[in-house]
Design an enzyme around this catalytic site. Structure first.
Site, PDB file in Angstrom:
ATOM      1  N   GLU A 155      80.044  16.854-121.319  1.00  0.00           N
ATOM      2  CA  GLU A 155      79.766  16.904-119.880  1.00  0.00           C
ATOM      3  C   GLU A 155      80.670  17.908-119.167  1.00  0.00           C
ATOM      4  O   GLU A 155      81.676  18.356-119.731  1.00  0.00           O
ATOM      5  CB  GLU A 155      79.944  15.520-119.257  1.00  0.00           C
ATOM      6  CG  GLU A 155      81.350  14.953-119.382  1.00  0.00           C
ATOM      7  CD  GLU A 155      81.686  13.931-118.310  1.00  0.00           C
ATOM      8  OE1 GLU A 155      81.535  14.253-117.124  1.00  0.00           O
ATOM      9  OE2 GLU A 155      82.122  12.825-118.685  1.00  0.00           O
ATOM     10  N   LYS A 190      87.816   2.315-117.939  1.00  0.00           N
ATOM     11  CA  LYS A 190      89.159   2.077-117.424  1.00  0.00           C
ATOM     12  C   LYS A 190      89.123   1.062-116.313  1.00  0.00           C
ATOM     13  O   LYS A 190      88.089   0.846-115.684  1.00  0.00           O
ATOM     14  CB  LYS A 190      89.845   3.365-117.006  1.00  0.00           C
ATOM     15  CG  LYS A 190      89.107   4.248-116.099  1.00  0.00           C
ATOM     16  CD  LYS A 190      89.955   5.436-115.752  1.00  0.00           C
ATOM     17  CE  LYS A 190      89.597   6.633-116.586  1.00  0.00           C
ATOM     18  NZ  LYS A 190      88.151   6.845-116.749  1.00  0.00           N
TER      19      LYS A 190
END
Ligand code: PSU
Ligand code: MN
Length: 301
Positions: free
Chosen positions: A25, A160
């Site tokens: 990406e 996260k």
């Protein structure tokens, strides 16, 4: 081939001859890391994929063209321009394409373009998910919806704790997205190897990952698969240190009224600042670790 898609000669040749290709990406370059470490990392990630026997296809929108495979100059441009480049999610592609604009692709749009190009495996750092407080803000990343509808294997280092990990897993379960731990039964928490949450299945080799992905295709599922690969022990962060940085970054974002697509880039940059750059070093190492696994897995699919 899609009329808006440009596949680089190297990627095209690899796809045509059945050699493994790994998608990457570009929002991680423009919005996920500071310049110049972002450019240096993007190039090192590409090299890691080559070293492990596959061809890298970094994805972005340039001048309204959907690019699978970028030049060094294009990577440098995205890294240097940073957050001034549009962060392109699913809702943004039609306007960017119609107007001939540039965009850095998130996990969502990288999956869309990889799929158009016929690329099945994608390596990144972290995905978006259900944000903490989403029961009020409704901030749920489009990445989760894309995993539910686009047949690409995304290899990340878990989620996260800027996100609500429990709700992110619930959402993926509802959408029928398999979450696989690589060499672990536990969902890794990006900067650390453990989160306290279990994954659905554990796989211990690229062959096992490939077998699950092939079975998913054979079953006619339209969606993809999420592989969570823990950060190598030697690069993982101290849990108390990173938890405090994340809590402080979230408090800051709330105080400043940061919302929507700005939230994730803001939190990532703030965490780098609060950890004196330590989180960036961990972030780079885990991306390289994911790139190597993706290259080996792509060779088996
Ligand atoms: N997590 C990271 N680094 C990143 C991102 C997420 O550790 O660069 C980026 C990815 O491009 C991901 C996007 O797809 O943020 C998710 O943004 P949002 O939360 O706005 O959906
Ligand atoms: Mn969001």
């Amino acid at each position: 081939m899609n009329q808006y898609l440009d596949i680089s000669p190297e990627v095209k040749e690899a796809l045509e001859s059945g050699r493994p290709v790994v998608a990457l990406e570009s929002t991680i370059i423009s919005h996920g890391m500071p310049y110049p470490r972002n450019v240096e990392t993007a190039l090192t990630v590409e090299q890691t994929i080559r070293d492990n026997g596959a061809v890298p296809a970094t994805i972005a929108v340039i001048g309204g063209r959907l690019k699978a495979g970028l030049t060094r100059d294009e990577i440098e441009y995205l890294g240097k321009t940073g957050r001034a480049v549009a962060k392109a999610s699913r809702r943004d592609l039609p306007a960017l394409v119609a107007r001939g604009l540039d965009g850095a692709t998130t996990v969502t749009t990288t999956m869309i373009i990889a799929n158009l190009a016929g690329i099945r495996v994608f390596a990144t750092g972290g995905i978006g998910g259900v944000h903490r407080g989403a029961e009020v803000t409704m901030d749920i990343s489009a990445d989760l919806e894309e995993l539910a509808q686009t047949p690409v294997m995304v290899i990340c280092a878990g989620a996260k704790s800027i996100l609500d990990l429990g709700l992110t897993l619930e959402y993926l379960e509802t959408k029928g997205v398999p979450v696989i731990g690589y060499g672990t039964d536990e969902l890794p928490a990006f900067y650390t190897r453990e989160s306290g949450f279990s994954v659905d299945y554990r796989a211990d080799s690229p062959e096992e990952l490939a077998a699950m992905f092939k079975a998913q295709r054979a079953l006619g599922y339209k969606g993809g698969m999420l592989v969570t690969n823990p950060i190598p022990e030697e690069y993982s962060m101290d849990k108390a240190v990173i938890d405090k940085a994340i809590d402080d970054a979230i408090a800051d974002a709330e105080a400043l009224g940061i919302k929507g697509k700005e939230t994730t880039p803001f939190l990532l940059a703030k965490i780098v600042e609060l950890t004196g750059g330590d989180s960036l070093e961990s972030n780079i190492k885990l991306v390289l670790n994911n790139a190597a696994l993706a290259a080996k897995t792509a060779a088996k699919i």
